[in-house]
Design a protein around this motif. Structure first.
Motif, PDB file in Angstrom:
ATOM      1  N   TRP A  65       0.846  -1.191   0.000  1.00 35.93           N
ATOM      2  CA  TRP A  65       0.000   0.000   0.000  1.00 35.93           C
ATOM      3  C   TRP A  65       0.884   1.244   0.000  1.00 35.93           C
ATOM      4  O   TRP A  65       2.070   1.184   0.316  1.00 35.93           O
ATOM      5  N   ASP A  66       0.259   2.386  -0.322  1.00 37.75           N
ATOM      6  CA  ASP A  66       0.886   3.669   0.000  1.00 37.75           C
ATOM      7  C   ASP A  66      -0.088   4.567   0.755  1.00 37.75           C
ATOM      8  O   ASP A  66       0.281   5.625   1.241  1.00 37.75           O
ATOM      9  N   THR A  67      -1.338   4.102   0.872  1.00 33.85           N
ATOM     10  CA  THR A  67      -2.376   4.823   1.600  1.00 33.85           C
ATOM     11  C   THR A  67      -3.224   3.797   2.338  1.00 33.85           C
ATOM     12  O   THR A  67      -3.734   2.864   1.721  1.00 33.85           O
ATOM     13  N   LEU A  68      -3.367   3.984   3.657  1.00 38.11           N
ATOM     14  CA  LEU A  68      -4.118   2.981   4.419  1.00 38.11           C
ATOM     15  C   LEU A  68      -4.659   3.613   5.696  1.00 38.11           C
ATOM     16  O   LEU A  68      -3.912   4.208   6.470  1.00 38.11           O
ATOM     17  N   GLY A  69      -5.951   3.478   5.890  1.00 40.35           N
ATOM     18  CA  GLY A  69      -6.590   4.044   7.073  1.00 40.35           C
ATOM     19  C   GLY A  69      -7.285   2.983   7.907  1.00 40.35           C
ATOM     20  O   GLY A  69      -7.694   1.939   7.390  1.00 40.35           O
ATOM     21  N   ASN A  70      -7.406   3.238   9.185  1.00 42.77           N
ATOM     22  CA  ASN A  70      -8.190   2.401  10.085  1.00 42.77           C
ATOM     23  C   ASN A  70      -8.505   3.213  11.328  1.00 42.77           C
ATOM     24  O   ASN A  70      -8.091   4.370  11.448  1.00 42.77           O
ATOM     25  N   ASN A  71      -9.232   2.611  12.250  1.00 39.71           N
ATOM     26  CA  ASN A  71      -9.634   3.312  13.470  1.00 39.71           C
ATOM     27  C   ASN A  71      -9.188   2.483  14.672  1.00 39.71           C
ATOM     28  O   ASN A  71      -9.991   1.740  15.254  1.00 39.71           O
ATOM     29  N   PRO A  72      -7.917   2.572  15.046  1.00 42.79           N
ATOM     30  CA  PRO A  72      -7.413   1.708  16.119  1.00 42.79           C
ATOM     31  C   PRO A  72      -8.010   2.074  17.471  1.00 42.79           C
ATOM     32  O   PRO A  72      -8.123   3.244  17.825  1.00 42.79           O
ATOM     33  N   LYS A  73      -8.357   1.044  18.219  1.00 41.14           N
ATOM     34  CA  LYS A  73      -8.861   1.241  19.578  1.00 41.14           C
ATOM     35  C   LYS A  73      -7.748   1.101  20.606  1.00 41.14           C
ATOM     36  O   LYS A  73      -7.815   1.674  21.687  1.00 41.14           O
ATOM     37  N   ASN A  74      -6.721   0.327  20.263  1.00 41.58           N
ATOM     38  CA  ASN A  74      -5.574   0.140  21.144  1.00 41.58           C
ATOM     39  C   ASN A  74      -4.385  -0.276  20.298  1.00 41.58           C
ATOM     40  O   ASN A  74      -4.470  -0.336  19.057  1.00 41.58           O
ATOM     41  N   GLU A  75      -3.279  -0.573  20.954  1.00 38.65           N
ATOM     42  CA  GLU A  75      -2.030  -0.842  20.248  1.00 38.65           C
ATOM     43  C   GLU A  75      -2.117  -2.057  19.338  1.00 38.65           C
ATOM     44  O   GLU A  75      -1.412  -2.129  18.324  1.00 38.65           O
ATOM     45  N   SER A  76      -2.977  -2.997  19.646  1.00 42.99           N
ATOM     46  CA  SER A  76      -3.105  -4.186  18.804  1.00 42.99           C
ATOM     47  C   SER A  76      -3.671  -3.859  17.428  1.00 42.99           C
ATOM     48  O   SER A  76      -3.550  -4.664  16.491  1.00 42.99           O
ATOM     49  N   ASP A  77      -4.301  -2.691  17.289  1.00 44.14           N
ATOM     50  CA  ASP A  77      -4.873  -2.281  16.002  1.00 44.14           C
ATOM     51  C   ASP A  77      -3.935  -1.410  15.183  1.00 44.14           C
ATOM     52  O   ASP A  77      -4.297  -0.989  14.077  1.00 44.14           O
ATOM     53  N   TYR A  78      -2.768  -1.077  15.719  1.00 39.74           N
ATOM     54  CA  TYR A  78      -1.849  -0.237  14.957  1.00 39.74           C
ATOM     55  C   TYR A  78      -1.430  -0.949  13.672  1.00 39.74           C
ATOM     56  O   TYR A  78      -1.402  -2.185  13.613  1.00 39.74           O
ATOM     57  N   ILE A  79      -1.083  -0.156  12.669  1.00 37.70           N
ATOM     58  CA  ILE A  79      -0.593  -0.711  11.407  1.00 37.70           C
ATOM     59  C   ILE A  79       0.912  -0.926  11.516  1.00 37.70           C
ATOM     60  O   ILE A  79       1.669   0.037  11.632  1.00 37.70           O
ATOM     61  N   ARG A  80       1.338  -2.166  11.494  1.00 35.21           N
ATOM     62  CA  ARG A  80       2.765  -2.475  11.494  1.00 35.21           C
ATOM     63  C   ARG A  80       3.162  -2.742  10.055  1.00 35.21           C
ATOM     64  O   ARG A  80       2.666  -3.673   9.420  1.00 35.21           O
ATOM     65  N   MET A  81       4.053  -1.910   9.523  1.00 41.34           N
ATOM     66  CA  MET A  81       4.394  -2.009   8.095  1.00 41.34           C
ATOM     67  C   MET A  81       5.899  -1.885   7.900  1.00 41.34           C
ATOM     68  O   MET A  81       6.626  -1.374   8.759  1.00 41.34           O
TER      69      MET A  81
END
Length: 275
Positions: A172-188
């Motif tokens: 990807w070069d563009t990616l969105g989400n709505n993290p509630k806590n650290e487990s939802d972070y985007i690791r890339m």
């Protein structure tokens, strides 16, 4: 975006004003401009910037998970991007820094979010909602969309339930989400091959980017990095190959005041003599 959230932003209207004019011309002093041919573009070297990164680990050569030159923060070496709004002003920030250029000359290294090395593989963690996850200004928990220029990135976990937003190892070069806590972070992860210089990063929601949620990091082709975007106490001398970045004795973005102070002092003396 949530209509209630959009209602908090002030619409900017400029009636009767030309904001910019774009002129396109296919002629030059050498005649009509020729589009580049496929043969004009050099071949990518084997193992290019989209080579799989998912199998790398801490023992892999050239794999980096630390960023020791984070803006104005010598105690933090996390390779992390946090998008958030300030308390009540709704000014956007990345890693606590609103977009601003304080240095006159390119590449504006003193304003970089971080500095990283060329020809490496880096792992970053993206927090698209630092207002909620950091318990800061929880009255405005707004999700964001991460975007970076030049280098695509490969996600290292499913994003969203069962990879609904992005599947593990996709690019990807563009990616969105709505993290509630650290487990939802985007690791890339991404390669820093093919290009050295500034990489622009920002929230891909225009109304957030326009409020300052934009910045850049710099890819430098040097074995040693001096963190000129952090307060320094010493000044390093340049070497013959110009392979080092140089520290400043002042805070980032501020030139030395010694010369200015002396000039003002002598100007006052001259003016007093002329009276």
């Amino acid at each position: 975006q949530d209509p209630e959230m959009l209602s908090r932003f002030t619409e900017r209207v400029h009636p009767g004003k030309v904001l910019f004019r774009l002129e396109v011309n296919d002629d030059s002093d050498d005649g009509p401009i020729k589009l580049p041919l496929e043969s004009d573009i050099p071949n990518k070297t084997k193992g290019s910037y989209i080579q799989d990164l998912s199998t790398l680990n801490d023992n892999s050569p050239g794999f980096e998970t630390e960023c020791p030159c984070n803006y104005n923060n010598a105690s933090d070496n996390k390779c992390e991007i946090d998008f958030m709004f300030q308390n009540s002003s709704f000014n956007g920030e990345i890693n606590g820094k609103q977009f601003n250029i304080t240095t006159p000359n390119y590449p504006h290294t003193a304003d970089a979010l971080t500095l990283i090395r060329a020809n490496k593989a880096y792992e970053f963690v993206i927090n698209n909602n630092a207002n909620a996850t950091n318990n800061k200004t929880t009255n405005i928990p707004v999700a964001h969309v991460y975007h970076q220029h030049i280098n695509p990135f490969q996600v290292q976990t499913h994003i969203g339930k069962n990879g609904f937003i992005a599947l593990n190892t996709t690019w990807w070069d563009t990616l969105g989400n709505n993290p509630k806590n650290e487990s939802d972070y985007i690791r890339m992860r991404f390669w820093t091959r093919d290009y050295q210089g500034l990489i622009i990063t920002h929230c891909h929601l225009l109304q957030h980017e326009d409020r300052g949620m934009m910045g850049f990091y710099e890819i430098v082709n040097t074995s040693e990095i001096t963190c000129v975007n952090q307060p320094q106490t010493t000044t390093e001398k340049p070497d013959d190959n110009m392979n080092t970045l140089y520290a400043s004795t002042e805070e980032p973005g501020h030139a030395s005041r010694t010369c200015v102070d002396l000039c003002v002092y002598w100007m006052i003396i001259l003016l007093s003599l002329m009276e």
